[in-house]
Design a protein around this motif. Sequence first.
Motif, mmCIF file in Angstrom:
data_model
loop_
_atom_site.group_PDB
_atom_site.id
_atom_site.type_symbol
_atom_site.label_atom_id
_atom_site.label_comp_id
_atom_site.label_asym_id
_atom_site.label_seq_id
_atom_site.Cartn_x
_atom_site.Cartn_y
_atom_site.Cartn_z
ATOM 1 N N UNK A 56 48.904 53.351 -11.577
ATOM 2 C CA UNK A 56 49.455 53.007 -10.536
ATOM 3 C C UNK A 56 48.372 51.646 -9.885
ATOM 4 N N UNK A 57 48.845 50.727 -9.306
ATOM 5 C CA UNK A 57 48.311 49.577 -8.516
ATOM 6 C C UNK A 57 48.773 49.179 -7.313
ATOM 7 N N UNK A 61 51.341 44.756 -0.999
ATOM 8 C CA UNK A 61 51.856 45.695 0.143
ATOM 9 C C UNK A 61 52.568 46.964 -0.297
ATOM 10 N N UNK A 62 52.800 47.048 -1.915
ATOM 11 C CA UNK A 62 53.538 48.133 -2.175
ATOM 12 C C UNK A 62 52.803 48.695 -3.589
ATOM 13 N N UNK A 63 53.488 50.043 -3.978
ATOM 14 C CA UNK A 63 52.395 50.733 -5.152
ATOM 15 C C UNK A 63 53.352 50.332 -6.305
ATOM 16 N N UNK A 64 52.850 49.846 -7.159
ATOM 17 C CA UNK A 64 53.615 49.749 -8.504
ATOM 18 C C UNK A 64 53.035 50.822 -9.396
ATOM 19 N N UNK A 74 57.886 50.663 -11.746
ATOM 20 C CA UNK A 74 58.569 50.912 -10.577
ATOM 21 C C UNK A 74 57.618 50.438 -9.499
ATOM 22 N N UNK A 75 58.426 50.086 -8.483
ATOM 23 C CA UNK A 75 57.779 49.743 -7.176
ATOM 24 C C UNK A 75 58.264 50.810 -6.054
ATOM 25 N N UNK A 76 57.027 51.298 -5.389
ATOM 26 C CA UNK A 76 57.441 52.125 -4.010
ATOM 27 C C UNK A 76 56.825 51.448 -2.897
ATOM 28 N N UNK A 77 57.630 51.371 -1.716
ATOM 29 C CA UNK A 77 57.398 50.730 -0.331
ATOM 30 C C UNK A 77 57.238 51.923 0.509
ATOM 31 N N UNK A 78 56.340 52.056 1.214
ATOM 32 C CA UNK A 78 55.876 53.082 2.165
ATOM 33 C C UNK A 78 57.273 52.938 3.232
ATOM 34 N N UNK A 79 57.648 54.103 3.587
ATOM 35 C CA UNK A 79 58.799 54.678 4.212
ATOM 36 C C UNK A 79 60.441 54.239 3.528
ATOM 37 N N UNK A 87 61.691 45.855 -15.879
ATOM 38 C CA UNK A 87 62.518 46.608 -17.024
ATOM 39 C C UNK A 87 63.129 45.188 -18.173
ATOM 40 N N UNK A 88 62.675 45.658 -19.318
ATOM 41 C CA UNK A 88 61.681 46.545 -20.057
ATOM 42 C C UNK A 88 60.185 45.937 -19.713
ATOM 43 N N UNK A 89 59.548 46.980 -19.637
ATOM 44 C CA UNK A 89 58.018 46.443 -19.222
ATOM 45 C C UNK A 89 57.165 46.377 -20.555
ATOM 46 N N UNK A 90 57.734 46.377 -21.730
ATOM 47 C CA UNK A 90 56.756 46.422 -22.830
ATOM 48 C C UNK A 90 56.087 47.807 -23.231
#
Length: 307
Positions: A56-57, A61-64, A74-79, A87-90
Amino acid sequence: MTTLVSFVRGASRVLFLFALGLGVGLVQSSAAQSSPVPEEAIVEKIADGFQFTEGPIWYQGTLLFSDIPANTVYQWTPGDSSRVFLKPSGHANGLAVSPEGRLLLAQHDGQVGQLGPESMVQPLAQSYQGKRLNSPNDLTVADDGTIYFTDPPYGVEDENRELDFSGVYRLNPDGSLSLLTKEFSRPNGIVLSPDESTLYVNDTDGNVIRAYNVTENGGVANGRVFATMQGDAPGNADGMKVDARGNLYTTGPGGIWVYAPSGDRLDRIPVPKAPTNVAFGGPERKTLYITAQSSVYRIPVTVPGQE
């Protein structure tokens, strides 16, 4: 969907409970007065349904976070919910951000890469002395752009392996690669102290955290055991981060172990599933995000994270 789970935490004794499907976690403290985790902190599940989350990082302003078997970041955005970012990410594992704000990836497919235009990953390091890297696992970045990374063999088949050791490396800003040490069996998480004078490296075998002094030329010296984590609960010495005070947060048996720079254990944050890595995020970097197998969790902290 976000799932909230509350727990009660006592100063002198610990009540530890896991609720099936929800995951009630109680923070277990050996020095509650100095712990950077609030007494009534809530372990909150924010995402679920993945194969194996890692790296995670907090990024723009988002969590990858990585899902290694899914070959996806993946990317997670609050709310909001999670979406595919790359994708692909190696088969990316650890993620980091360069001083210029560029996303860096430790890729199990055999390289350290940098995300470029049009989501193309540009290789930064692929080999050492002409031999293919094993499977870069995690990385940390100094203020001058120097990248330190670990290279265990988790993501490479034995028949394709060209290096017979698991190294810890320094990738210099000029692109040259230096081997710092090969004393590890399974080097994993890696992070610099806030003043960049100490490099911490996890060795999954034995759940050992090692510390090194960083020399003036970027090398390492005075290798030593910083801490050894013991316990029968699921979880190993894997990913780690530091906060602004130099406290070290690392995955370990049963959850996240928190150490002062002196090596004294301050806390242990139980997590419903075996954790794999951590990152600080949020507007003030006072949220600790935890990847754990198929899920992602978060918990508030009182000291902002360094990364």
